[in-house]
Design a protein around this motif. Structure first.
Motif, PDB file in Angstrom:
ATOM      1  N   PHE A 158     -27.964  16.507 -42.772  1.00  0.00           N
ATOM      2  CA  PHE A 158     -27.338  16.521 -41.446  1.00  0.00           C
ATOM      3  C   PHE A 158     -26.388  17.707 -41.302  1.00  0.00           C
ATOM      4  CE2 PHE A 158     -23.586  15.344 -38.909  1.00  0.00           C
ATOM      5  CZ  PHE A 158     -24.187  15.264 -37.657  1.00  0.00           C
ATOM      6  N   LEU A 159     -25.517  17.913 -42.281  1.00  0.00           N
ATOM      7  CA  LEU A 159     -24.589  19.051 -42.195  1.00  0.00           C
ATOM      8  C   LEU A 159     -25.340  20.376 -42.175  1.00  0.00           C
ATOM      9  CD1 LEU A 159     -21.769  17.847 -44.626  1.00  0.00           C
ATOM     10  CD2 LEU A 159     -21.747  17.840 -42.133  1.00  0.00           C
ATOM     11  N   LEU A 160     -26.378  20.484 -43.007  1.00  0.00           N
ATOM     12  CA  LEU A 160     -27.150  21.733 -43.053  1.00  0.00           C
ATOM     13  C   LEU A 160     -27.859  21.989 -41.731  1.00  0.00           C
ATOM     14  CD1 LEU A 160     -28.300  24.127 -44.650  1.00  0.00           C
ATOM     15  CD2 LEU A 160     -30.134  22.611 -45.438  1.00  0.00           C
ATOM     16  N   THR A 161     -28.548  20.985 -41.206  1.00  0.00           N
ATOM     17  CA  THR A 161     -29.280  21.182 -39.950  1.00  0.00           C
ATOM     18  C   THR A 161     -28.335  21.406 -38.779  1.00  0.00           C
ATOM     19  OG1 THR A 161     -29.348  18.769 -39.733  1.00  0.00           O
ATOM     20  CG2 THR A 161     -31.276  19.850 -40.697  1.00  0.00           C
ATOM     21  N   PHE A 162     -27.166  20.745 -38.815  1.00  0.00           N
ATOM     22  CA  PHE A 162     -26.203  20.964 -37.729  1.00  0.00           C
ATOM     23  C   PHE A 162     -25.722  22.410 -37.709  1.00  0.00           C
ATOM     24  CE2 PHE A 162     -21.750  21.019 -36.254  1.00  0.00           C
ATOM     25  CZ  PHE A 162     -21.958  20.622 -34.952  1.00  0.00           C
ATOM     26  N   ILE A 163     -25.446  22.974 -38.875  1.00  0.00           N
ATOM     27  CA  ILE A 163     -25.004  24.370 -38.938  1.00  0.00           C
ATOM     28  C   ILE A 163     -26.116  25.301 -38.468  1.00  0.00           C
ATOM     29  CG2 ILE A 163     -24.288  26.199 -40.511  1.00  0.00           C
ATOM     30  CD1 ILE A 163     -22.869  24.061 -42.169  1.00  0.00           C
ATOM     31  N   VAL A 164     -27.348  25.027 -38.922  1.00  0.00           N
ATOM     32  CA  VAL A 164     -28.475  25.891 -38.539  1.00  0.00           C
ATOM     33  C   VAL A 164     -28.736  25.815 -37.039  1.00  0.00           C
ATOM     34  CG1 VAL A 164     -30.947  26.242 -38.817  1.00  0.00           C
ATOM     35  CG2 VAL A 164     -29.539  25.786 -40.823  1.00  0.00           C
ATOM     36  N   VAL A 165     -28.761  24.589 -36.486  1.00  0.00           N
ATOM     37  CA  VAL A 165     -29.021  24.422 -35.046  1.00  0.00           C
ATOM     38  C   VAL A 165     -27.898  25.032 -34.232  1.00  0.00           C
ATOM     39  CG1 VAL A 165     -29.267  22.719 -33.213  1.00  0.00           C
ATOM     40  CG2 VAL A 165     -30.461  22.403 -35.381  1.00  0.00           C
ATOM     41  N   ASP A 166     -26.654  24.832 -34.673  1.00  0.00           N
ATOM     42  CA  ASP A 166     -25.525  25.417 -33.951  1.00  0.00           C
ATOM     43  C   ASP A 166     -25.600  26.941 -33.958  1.00  0.00           C
ATOM     44  OD1 ASP A 166     -23.319  25.199 -32.401  1.00  0.00           O
ATOM     45  OD2 ASP A 166     -22.082  24.184 -33.875  1.00  0.00           O
ATOM     46  N   PHE A 167     -26.025  27.499 -35.084  1.00  0.00           N
ATOM     47  CA  PHE A 167     -26.149  28.962 -35.154  1.00  0.00           C
ATOM     48  C   PHE A 167     -27.269  29.458 -34.233  1.00  0.00           C
ATOM     49  CE2 PHE A 167     -28.179  32.701 -37.085  1.00  0.00           C
ATOM     50  CZ  PHE A 167     -27.109  33.587 -37.068  1.00  0.00           C
ATOM     51  N   ILE A 168     -28.375  28.725 -34.166  1.00  0.00           N
ATOM     52  CA  ILE A 168     -29.481  29.140 -33.291  1.00  0.00           C
ATOM     53  C   ILE A 168     -29.049  29.085 -31.825  1.00  0.00           C
ATOM     54  CG2 ILE A 168     -31.792  28.528 -32.506  1.00  0.00           C
ATOM     55  CD1 ILE A 168     -32.373  27.554 -35.342  1.00  0.00           C
ATOM     56  N   LEU A 169     -28.410  27.987 -31.430  1.00  0.00           N
ATOM     57  CA  LEU A 169     -27.949  27.884 -30.048  1.00  0.00           C
ATOM     58  C   LEU A 169     -26.853  28.899 -29.743  1.00  0.00           C
ATOM     59  CD1 LEU A 169     -27.826  23.995 -29.643  1.00  0.00           C
ATOM     60  CD2 LEU A 169     -29.591  25.572 -28.867  1.00  0.00           C
ATOM     61  N   LEU A 170     -26.018  29.198 -30.746  1.00  0.00           N
ATOM     62  CA  LEU A 170     -24.994  30.236 -30.552  1.00  0.00           C
ATOM     63  C   LEU A 170     -25.634  31.592 -30.302  1.00  0.00           C
ATOM     64  CD1 LEU A 170     -22.041  31.272 -30.710  1.00  0.00           C
ATOM     65  CD2 LEU A 170     -22.379  31.480 -33.177  1.00  0.00           C
ATOM     66  N   MET A 220     -24.724  19.807 -27.606  1.00  0.00           N
ATOM     67  CA  MET A 220     -26.160  19.999 -27.497  1.00  0.00           C
ATOM     68  C   MET A 220     -26.820  20.071 -28.866  1.00  0.00           C
ATOM     69  SD  MET A 220     -28.222  23.018 -25.475  1.00  0.00           S
ATOM     70  CE  MET A 220     -27.302  22.671 -23.988  1.00  0.00           C
ATOM     71  N   ALA A 221     -26.076  20.518 -29.878  1.00  0.00           N
ATOM     72  CA  ALA A 221     -26.645  20.657 -31.224  1.00  0.00           C
ATOM     73  C   ALA A 221     -26.704  19.329 -31.966  1.00  0.00           C
ATOM     74  CB  ALA A 221     -25.841  21.680 -32.023  1.00  0.00           C
ATOM     75  N   LEU A 222     -25.823  18.401 -31.645  1.00  0.00           N
ATOM     76  CA  LEU A 222     -25.776  17.128 -32.384  1.00  0.00           C
ATOM     77  C   LEU A 222     -27.067  16.322 -32.271  1.00  0.00           C
ATOM     78  CD1 LEU A 222     -22.121  15.849 -31.819  1.00  0.00           C
ATOM     79  CD2 LEU A 222     -23.188  16.491 -33.974  1.00  0.00           C
ATOM     80  N   PRO A 223     -27.668  16.111 -31.095  1.00  0.00           N
ATOM     81  CA  PRO A 223     -28.911  15.318 -31.047  1.00  0.00           C
ATOM     82  C   PRO A 223     -30.035  15.920 -31.872  1.00  0.00           C
ATOM     83  CG  PRO A 223     -27.972  15.537 -28.852  1.00  0.00           C
ATOM     84  CD  PRO A 223     -27.197  16.452 -29.748  1.00  0.00           C
ATOM     85  N   LEU A 224     -30.208  17.242 -31.802  1.00  0.00           N
ATOM     86  CA  LEU A 224     -31.265  17.876 -32.588  1.00  0.00           C
ATOM     87  C   LEU A 224     -30.974  17.768 -34.078  1.00  0.00           C
ATOM     88  CD1 LEU A 224     -33.856  19.459 -32.719  1.00  0.00           C
ATOM     89  CD2 LEU A 224     -32.561  21.561 -32.357  1.00  0.00           C
ATOM     90  N   ALA A 225     -29.722  17.898 -34.477  1.00  0.00           N
ATOM     91  CA  ALA A 225     -29.372  17.767 -35.893  1.00  0.00           C
ATOM     92  C   ALA A 225     -29.635  16.353 -36.394  1.00  0.00           C
ATOM     93  CB  ALA A 225     -27.905  18.147 -36.094  1.00  0.00           C
ATOM     94  N   VAL A 226     -29.314  15.329 -35.587  1.00  0.00           N
ATOM     95  CA  VAL A 226     -29.582  13.941 -35.982  1.00  0.00           C
ATOM     96  C   VAL A 226     -31.079  13.702 -36.099  1.00  0.00           C
ATOM     97  CG1 VAL A 226     -29.398  11.549 -35.201  1.00  0.00           C
ATOM     98  CG2 VAL A 226     -27.425  13.051 -35.049  1.00  0.00           C
ATOM     99  N   LEU A 227     -31.852  14.209 -35.141  1.00  0.00           N
ATOM    100  CA  LEU A 227     -33.306  14.027 -35.170  1.00  0.00           C
ATOM    101  C   LEU A 227     -33.916  14.666 -36.411  1.00  0.00           C
ATOM    102  CD1 LEU A 227     -36.001  13.248 -33.799  1.00  0.00           C
ATOM    103  CD2 LEU A 227     -35.889  15.419 -32.563  1.00  0.00           C
ATOM    104  N   LEU A 228     -33.559  15.907 -36.683  1.00  0.00           N
ATOM    105  CA  LEU A 228     -34.156  16.618 -37.810  1.00  0.00           C
ATOM    106  C   LEU A 228     -33.709  16.028 -39.150  1.00  0.00           C
ATOM    107  CD1 LEU A 228     -35.854  18.942 -38.835  1.00  0.00           C
ATOM    108  CD2 LEU A 228     -33.909  20.471 -38.539  1.00  0.00           C
ATOM    109  N   SER A 229     -32.425  15.712 -39.292  1.00  0.00           N
ATOM    110  CA  SER A 229     -31.933  15.187 -40.569  1.00  0.00           C
ATOM    111  C   SER A 229     -32.477  13.784 -40.852  1.00  0.00           C
ATOM    112  CB  SER A 229     -30.404  15.179 -40.565  1.00  0.00           C
ATOM    113  OG  SER A 229     -29.908  14.405 -39.495  1.00  0.00           O
TER     114      SER A 229
END
Length: 595
Positions: free
Chosen positions: A16-28, A63-72
């Motif tokens: 979850f922490l890894l995907t949240f950082i990655v998704v947040d970086f992509i959206l950033l 916006m990044a939290l739902p995608l991070a939860v789904l992927l993790s």
């Protein structure tokens, strides 16, 4: 907490922490690309960019939290299924729902935290983001004079240099100054060489010119017979021009109050206040429609009035009472402030003593002035003024005039008006009708009616445009209100999709889970945009429009949970082959019964 809960929750937190950082970086990155040309290349400090990036990271986190939860969740249960850990858990008598409980509790807590962040943290960060981004946009690019190209970054000047020597040296310089006249190239400076270097903490720029000529021509005066314009040519061996860079190349921070009306920087309580204000504006426009329409129909409204609807009148009375109370409060505050200021300015030495003689003199003067006013007022009564007096006042005035005439030995003549009781003759009727027909009263009445109807139509169109704009803003405020709940609930909806899908796929890593997560997130994003667009245009209710994406994805999550409990093989070909064979068997049975 049991060991099973620790195992499942520990295997979830890392991805979850890894995907949240990655998704947040992509959206950033996607967000920064929109403003790339506007924020870079302006010579700003490194920490200014870091501040802006930090604001963007926080603002896009919901916006990044739902995608991070789904992927993790997909990766976690995919890994458990791939390594047969999920099979061992089920074989020990623990159901899938019990295995989902620790992550489900964590996601519920995360959803509540996301709601608090949307309501309190994100609005403040959006305020700082808008303010800083606007200041960066308004800042001029960094001072970078290139050889052979006119540079107009300094207001009022256009500079061209044919060759640059070292860091500060310049050769063959041409300068057009527009600071004094602002009309054409009337002030031109040529120089063989020069130096441009900053000083005083780079707040000012000094341009030293050597061996040059300045040409200056006065502005052309209007008129043909005017004298020729003065033309001056000045040669110099050295000339220094100083440019102030404080307002041009420095970042000026705008006050954050300038963005106080944006709905993105408001929490729920502030959004409710905005909705109430917009509702008052809409009600005021509707009420004014009735008032303006009443003046268009003077004959119809002579004995009656256009009465607005009951809800409009109730809201109008409420708004008027609130406005009255507010004005009374402001007036009381001003009165208390003025009283305090007057008491502070009073000096005991300037207080006047009330002497008897001064009081007597003032009383005498007041009596004289009042007598003069009464005599003047009585002498100004005339027949023309009596037109503006009430009946009682007219009677008193006529009595005074009669007394004055009696004193002047004149006998007043009393005129008695006898009302007519006889009917109109044919000649009199014809004369009255001729006034209507011959003088064009009918045509004038028709023209006036057309003008009134056109005026009413234009007024209604203008009011309807204003009301539509207010209602659109009202719906946008409602969308911003409901989004604070829907973005938080999306985390739980994505968990219901991702966790059972991972148990069904039984594949971890970043292969299949990433592909499926991207597909569902794109669907979620498209449904969210579609619902919000419907709500903005008034096609559907804003509450339904904002919850549209969650309502569409929630049945998928419940369906996947049901299939995961039965160990369905949705992503295997044999599962669909067996379904097709069962369908064929049913068709054969039906055909045999038919024959």
């Amino acid at each position: 907490m049991k060991k099973l809960d620790k195992l499942i929750l520990g295997s979830f937190l890392g991805p979850f922490l890894l995907t949240f950082i990655v998704v947040d970086f992509i959206l950033l990155t996607v967000n920064m690309l929109k403003y790339f040309d506007e924020i870079f290349g302006k010579g700003l400090d490194f920490w200014i960019y870091m501040e802006l990036i930090g604001y963007f990271v926080i603002s896009i986190s919901p916006m990044a939290l739902p995608l991070a939860v789904l992927l993790s969740s997909l990766m976690t249960f995919g890994n458990l299924g791939e390594h047969f850990e999920l099979t061992a858990i089920k074989s020990s008598g623990i159901s899938l729902l019990r295995a989902l409980r620790p992550i489900g509790v964590f996601v519920i807590v995360l959803s509540f935290a996301a709601y608090l962040s949307n309501n309190y943290l994100v609005p403040k960060v959006n305020l700082k983001t808008f303010s800083l981004l606007y200041d960066i946009r308004m800042k001029s690019p960094a001072l970078d004079i290139k050889a052979g190209v006119f540079y107009d970054g300094i207001p009022g000047y256009s500079i061209k240099v044919n060759e640059k020597v070292g860091e500060y040296g310049l050769k063959d310089i041409l300068i057009y100054s527009h600071a004094g006249n602002g009309t054409g190239n009337l002030d031109v400076t040529l120089a063989d060489s020069g130096r441009m270097e900053p000083f005083f903490s780079e707040n000012y720029m000094k341009l030293s010119l050597f061996h040059g000529i300045n040409y200056h021509e006065d502005r052309q005066a209007r008129g043909i017979a005017e004298k020729p314009n003065d033309f001056n040519r000045t040669s110099f061996d050295a000339n220094v021009i100083v440019f102030d860079l404080n307002n041009t190349f420095k970042l000026n921070r705008t006050a954050e109050d300038a963005w106080s009306t944006n709905r993105s920087i408001k929490n729920i309580s502030e959004i409710k206040l905005g909705l109430d204000s917009i509702g008052s504006l809409v009600n005021e426009q509707l009420y004014q429609n009735y008032q303006n329409s009443e003046s268009i129909y003077p004959f119809f409204t002579r004995d009656r009035k256009f009465i607005p609807a009951a809800d409009i009148l109730e809201r109008k009375a409420l708004d008027d009472s609130i406005r009255t109370q507010r004005m009374k409060r402001d007036r009381d505050q001003l009165d208390s402030l003025y009283l305090i200021e007057s008491l502070a300015e009073i000096d005991t030495s300037s207080v006047l003593i009330d002497k008897p003689e001064s009081r007597t003199l003032s009383t005498t003067n007041d009596s004289v002035i009042s007598n003069i006013k009464s005599v003047t007022a009585s002498s100004k009564i005339s027949r023309s003024d009596s037109l503006f007096l009430s009946p009682k006042s007219k009677e008193k005035a006529q009595t005074k005039l009669a007394e004055r005439d009696t004193n002047s030995s004149l006998v007043p003549i009393k005129v008695v008006k006898v009302p007519r009781t006889a009917a109109l003759t044919d000649i009199e009727k014809a004369q009255i009708d001729s006034m209507v027909t011959k003088r064009g009263y009918n045509q004038n009445a028709i023209t006036m009616a057309l003008n009134n109807s056109r005026s009413l139509q234009n007024n209604f169109n203008t009011k309807m445009t204003q009301i539509d704009n207010y209602q659109r803003d009202y719906r946008r405020f409602q969308i911003a209100w409901y989004q604070k709940y829907t973005q938080a609930f999306a985390c739980f909806a994505m968990f219901l999709i991702g966790a059972p899908l991972g148990a069904i796929i039984k594949k971890g890593g970043l292969g299949m889970p990433v592909l499926i997560s991207i597909i569902f997130f794109i669907v979620y994003y498209m449904l969210t945009i579609t619902g919000e667009k419907w709500a903005k245009e008034g096609i559907t209710d804003p509450l339904f429009g904002t919850w549209f994406s969650n309502l569409c994805l929630l049945p998928f999550g419940l369906f996947f949970v049901k299939q995961a409990r039965k160990d369905a093989r949705l992503f295997e070909g044999d599962f669909y082959v067996s379904i097709w064979k069962s369908i064929q068997k049913r068709f054969k049975v039906l055909r045999s019964k038919a024959h």
